[in-house]
Design an enzyme around this catalytic site. Structure first.
Site, PDB file in Angstrom:
ATOM      1  N   SER A 116      75.610 -60.282 -19.140  1.00 39.27           N
ATOM      2  CA  SER A 116      76.477 -59.138 -18.854  1.00 39.27           C
ATOM      3  C   SER A 116      77.520 -59.430 -17.776  1.00 39.27           C
ATOM      4  O   SER A 116      78.576 -58.795 -17.733  1.00 39.27           O
ATOM      5  CB  SER A 116      75.629 -57.936 -18.431  1.00 39.27           C
ATOM      6  OG  SER A 116      74.803 -58.270 -17.321  1.00 39.27           O
ATOM      7  N   ASP A 156      75.057 -49.570 -10.120  1.00 40.24           N
ATOM      8  CA  ASP A 156      73.741 -50.175 -10.315  1.00 40.24           C
ATOM      9  C   ASP A 156      73.447 -51.257  -9.280  1.00 40.24           C
ATOM     10  O   ASP A 156      72.321 -51.757  -9.180  1.00 40.24           O
ATOM     11  CB  ASP A 156      73.592 -50.738 -11.727  1.00 40.24           C
ATOM     12  CG  ASP A 156      74.626 -51.816 -12.061  1.00 40.24           C
ATOM     13  OD1 ASP A 156      75.293 -52.338 -11.140  1.00 40.24           O
ATOM     14  OD2 ASP A 156      74.768 -52.137 -13.252  1.00 40.24           O
ATOM     15  N   HIS A 207      76.130 -55.259 -11.236  1.00 35.51           N
ATOM     16  CA  HIS A 207      77.308 -55.737 -11.969  1.00 35.51           C
ATOM     17  C   HIS A 207      78.594 -55.530 -11.165  1.00 35.51           C
ATOM     18  O   HIS A 207      78.843 -54.428 -10.655  1.00 35.51           O
ATOM     19  CB  HIS A 207      77.423 -55.015 -13.314  1.00 35.51           C
ATOM     20  CG  HIS A 207      76.258 -55.286 -14.222  1.00 35.51           C
ATOM     21  ND1 HIS A 207      75.174 -54.441 -14.296  1.00 35.51           N
ATOM     22  CD2 HIS A 207      76.005 -56.332 -15.046  1.00 35.51           C
ATOM     23  CE1 HIS A 207      74.295 -54.940 -15.162  1.00 35.51           C
ATOM     24  NE2 HIS A 207      74.777 -56.087 -15.626  1.00 35.51           N
TER      25      HIS A 207
END
Length: 247
Positions: A73, A222, A225
C-alpha cells in the site's frame, strides 16, 4: 511543271506529314515516360523518408526503459485522492524534468505480503524491467508473520528477478516496525533487509519511510500511510539511490 512531276509531289506529301506526326507522337510519349519516371522517383524518395521516420520512432520506443515499483500500500499510494501523488509518480516527475528516457510503473498492491508478492512475481516479469524496486515486508511484520518466512519470500522474489532478467538492477527498500511489536522481533525484522541486500549485492534503501514514519503530520489518520507531503519525502529517499543508476 509536268503532270508527272505534280503527281510525284502529291504522292510524297502524305508520307512526309505522317513522318512528322509520328516524330511528334514519339516526342510526347518520351516526355510522358520521363515525367512518370520522375514522379515515381519522387514517390520512392517520400516513401524512403516515411520509412526512416517510422524506424526512428520504433527505435525511440524500444530505447525507453522501465522502472518497476513492486510493493504494498505504500507504493500503491493507499488513501491518496490521486494516484499521481504516490511516490512512484513523483519519481516519474523527477525523471521527466531531466528528460531521461525511463517510464515508472506502479505495481503496488494494498495489503500485499511477501507471500503474495512471491506468488505474482512471475506474471510481473513477463515485461522487460531495467530497474526493479522491491518494497515489501511491512504487512508481514504488522501481522507477526514468522521472520524466516518473510526472509525466504523476499529471497524468492529476488531470485526470480535475477533468473528471469540478470541485467535488471534491483533496489531493496528496507522497512522497520514500531516498538510495540517487541524489541527482538523488530530488531531481527530490520536485519532481514540488511542481510538480503549484502548477500545479493543489491542497491539498498535502509528505511523507505525515513523522515516520514512516526511523524503525525506526514501520515494519514491511521498513522501508517504517508500523506501527499509524506510521499514527496519518500520519492526523495528513493531518488537518492535511483538517480545514480539511471543517469
Amino acid at each position: 511543271m509536268s503532270k508527272a512531276q505534280n503527281n510525284q509531289l502529291v504522292s510524297i506529301s502524305p508520307i512526309s506529314s505522317l513522318s512528322k506526326f509520328l516524330k511528334f507522337c514519339y516526342f510526347i510519349l518520351g516526355f510522358l515516360l520521363l515525367a512518370c519516371g520522375n514522379d515515381k522517383s519522387d514517390k520512392t524518395t517520400v516513401d524512403a523518408e516515411s520509412t526512416t521516420d517510422i524506424e526512428q520512432t520504433a527505435t525511440t520506443k524500444t530505447e525507453t526503459k522501465t522502472i518497476l515499483c513492486f510493493g504494498d500500500s505504500i507504493t500503491a499510494g493507499y488513501g491518496l485522492d490521486d494516484s499521481n501523488d504516490a511516490f512512484p509518480a513523483v519519481v516519474q516527475q523527477k525523471i521527466d524534468s531531466l528528460a531521461l528516457n525511463y517510464t515508472v510503473i506502479n505495481s503496488g498492491l494494498s495489503g500485499e505480503t511477501t507471500a503474495g508478492g512471491k506468488s505474482r512475481i512471475s506474471w510481473i516479469l513477463n515485461q522487460p524491467i531495467d530497474v526493479f524496486i522491491l518494497e515489501l515486508g511491512a504487512n508481514d511484520g504488522l501481522r507477526g508473520v514468522p521472520l524466516t518466512e518473510t526472509r525466504a519470500n523476499l529471497q524468492g522474489i529476488i531470485d526470480a528477478v535475477k533468473t528471469k532478467s540478470p541485467e535488471t538492477k534491483i533496489i531493496l527498500a528496507g522497512m522497520q516496525l514500531p516498538p510495540n511489536m517487541g524489541r527482538d522481533y523488530t530488531t531481527e525484522f530490520k536485519q532481514i533487509f540488511i542481510d538480503l541486500a549484502e548477500k545479493n549485492e543489491l542497491e539498498f534503501i535502509p528505511f523507505i519511510l525515513k523522515d516520514v514514519g512516526g511523524i503525525a503530520e506526514l501520515n494519514q489518520k491511521d498513522g501508517i500511510h504517508p500523506t501527499v507531503e509524506g510521499h514527496k519525502i519518500l520519492a526523495n529517499t528513493v531518488w537518492e539511490v535511483l538517480e545514480p543508476l539511471i543517469k
